[in-house]
Write a protein that holds these residues in place. Structure first.
Motif, PDB file in Angstrom:
ATOM      1  N   VAL A 187      15.611 -72.686 -11.346  1.00  0.00           N
ATOM      2  CA  VAL A 187      14.715 -71.824 -10.573  1.00  0.00           C
ATOM      3  C   VAL A 187      14.778 -70.413 -11.158  1.00  0.00           C
ATOM      4  N   SER A 188      13.629 -69.877 -11.538  1.00  0.00           N
ATOM      5  CA  SER A 188      13.539 -68.492 -12.009  1.00  0.00           C
ATOM      6  C   SER A 188      12.932 -67.653 -10.889  1.00  0.00           C
ATOM      7  N   SER A 220      24.189 -60.696  -7.653  1.00  0.00           N
ATOM      8  CA  SER A 220      25.563 -61.201  -7.541  1.00  0.00           C
ATOM      9  C   SER A 220      25.713 -62.385  -6.600  1.00  0.00           C
ATOM     10  N   VAL A 221      24.668 -62.673  -5.828  1.00  0.00           N
ATOM     11  CA  VAL A 221      24.735 -63.831  -4.920  1.00  0.00           C
ATOM     12  C   VAL A 221      23.703 -64.878  -5.342  1.00  0.00           C
ATOM     13  N   LEU A 222      22.422 -64.511  -5.257  1.00  0.00           N
ATOM     14  CA  LEU A 222      21.378 -65.489  -5.586  1.00  0.00           C
ATOM     15  C   LEU A 222      21.459 -65.923  -7.051  1.00  0.00           C
ATOM     16  N   ASP A 223      21.659 -64.974  -7.946  1.00  0.00           N
ATOM     17  CA  ASP A 223      21.705 -65.300  -9.373  1.00  0.00           C
ATOM     18  C   ASP A 223      22.901 -66.182  -9.733  1.00  0.00           C
ATOM     19  N   GLN A 224      23.923 -66.183  -8.873  1.00  0.00           N
ATOM     20  CA  GLN A 224      25.120 -66.986  -9.137  1.00  0.00           C
ATOM     21  C   GLN A 224      25.028 -68.391  -8.560  1.00  0.00           C
ATOM     22  N   MET A 225      23.985 -68.648  -7.782  1.00  0.00           N
ATOM     23  CA  MET A 225      23.815 -69.990  -7.241  1.00  0.00           C
ATOM     24  C   MET A 225      23.469 -70.972  -8.351  1.00  0.00           C
ATOM     25  N   GLU A 226      23.900 -72.188  -8.195  1.00  0.00           N
ATOM     26  CA  GLU A 226      23.646 -73.216  -9.197  1.00  0.00           C
ATOM     27  C   GLU A 226      22.152 -73.391  -9.433  1.00  0.00           C
ATOM     28  N   GLY A 227      21.748 -73.277 -10.700  1.00  0.00           N
ATOM     29  CA  GLY A 227      20.358 -73.495 -11.066  1.00  0.00           C
ATOM     30  C   GLY A 227      19.467 -72.282 -10.990  1.00  0.00           C
ATOM     31  N   TYR A 228      19.959 -71.157 -10.454  1.00  0.00           N
ATOM     32  CA  TYR A 228      19.131 -69.969 -10.268  1.00  0.00           C
ATOM     33  C   TYR A 228      19.302 -68.955 -11.394  1.00  0.00           C
ATOM     34  N   THR A 229      18.182 -68.346 -11.804  1.00  0.00           N
ATOM     35  CA  THR A 229      18.171 -67.188 -12.686  1.00  0.00           C
ATOM     36  C   THR A 229      17.288 -66.131 -12.035  1.00  0.00           C
ATOM     37  N   VAL A 230      17.824 -64.924 -11.847  1.00  0.00           N
ATOM     38  CA  VAL A 230      17.089 -63.856 -11.166  1.00  0.00           C
ATOM     39  C   VAL A 230      16.798 -62.729 -12.150  1.00  0.00           C
TER      40      VAL A 230
END
Length: 230
Positions: free
Chosen positions: A57-58, A83-93
């Motif tokens: 997910v981008s 630091s939270v959403l971007d660290q979730m598995e599969g996520y790039t923010v």
């Protein structure tokens, strides 16, 4: 096996969420969102029974530069995104800074507003470049921004990919023109992507009942699950 990638216009999707819920207080369950997207996509008749290779997910977001204070709120927002959403598995923010725009009100007074600029361009560039490198077969687009239509049409007509527009069920339909341009359209039930009550209560206790950004925080998933809990 179909390679699937998700593109999220953060502020646009938030607006759709708030319109569907009728409130800015509810929080999205970001940890659960990918699995719900895949599950709903697989209900499409032409994709039923297909094997899926989830590519991530981008998320494209922006923050205020805070020239006149309020650094605390925007710092918290930037911290959560990176630091939270971007660290979730599969996520790039991907986070950009809002740009100053001079505006004139009806009475002729000049004011400076800060607007999100370039987010749709970043989404369009990534959709095209990743498609050209054959890094996805199906794109799920969580945005109602009509500026993405040329990229959607190019990805489908020239690069032979499928684009599925994702909206949220509510009193008013979402998507408009981009919904018509996409290969398919799916709607998410807002109750299914709403964070559990215990997570909303925890956020309220942490930030105070009037905290502006508690809806942004993710639900805390069980320690043994990622975006695709069984």
């Amino acid at each position: 096996m179909a390679k699937v990638r998700v593109f999220v216009d953060h502020s646009n999707f938030e607006c759709s969420w708030e319109r569907a819920r009728g409130s800015a207080r509810d929080r999205l369950n970001w940890a659960r969102l990918p699995s719900l997207l895949i599950e709903r996509m697989m209900r499409l008749e032409s994709l039923t029974g297909s094997q899926v290779d989830f590519r991530g997910v981008s998320v494209y977001a922006s923050v205020h530069p805070c020239p006149n204070g309020d650094q605390g709120r925007e710092s918290n927002r930037a911290f959560w995104l990176q630091s939270v959403l971007d660290q979730m598995e599969g996520y790039t923010v991907k986070v950009s800074t809002r740009q100053a725009v001079e505006e004139v009100c009806n009475e002729g007074h000049r004011t400076t507003a800060y607007r999100e600029k370039g987010v749709d361009t970043k989404i369009a560039c990534d959709m095209l470049s990743l498609a050209m490198r054959d890094l996805y077969d199906i794109a799920l687009v969580l945005s109602d921004d009509a500026d993405l239509i040329p990229s959607v049409e190019c990805v489908q007509d020239v690069l032979d990919k499928k684009v599925i527009h994702v909206g949220i069920k509510g009193p008013r339909p979402t998507g408009g023109q981009i919904r018509s341009s996409a290969w398919a359209h799916i709607l998410l039930d807002p109750d299914l992507i709403r964070a559990p009550e215990r997570d909303r209560s925890a956020a309220a206790a942490k930030h105070g009942s009037s905290a502006p950004d508690d809806k942004l925080e993710p639900a805390t998933p069980p320690s043994d699950t990622g975006p695709f809990p069984e």
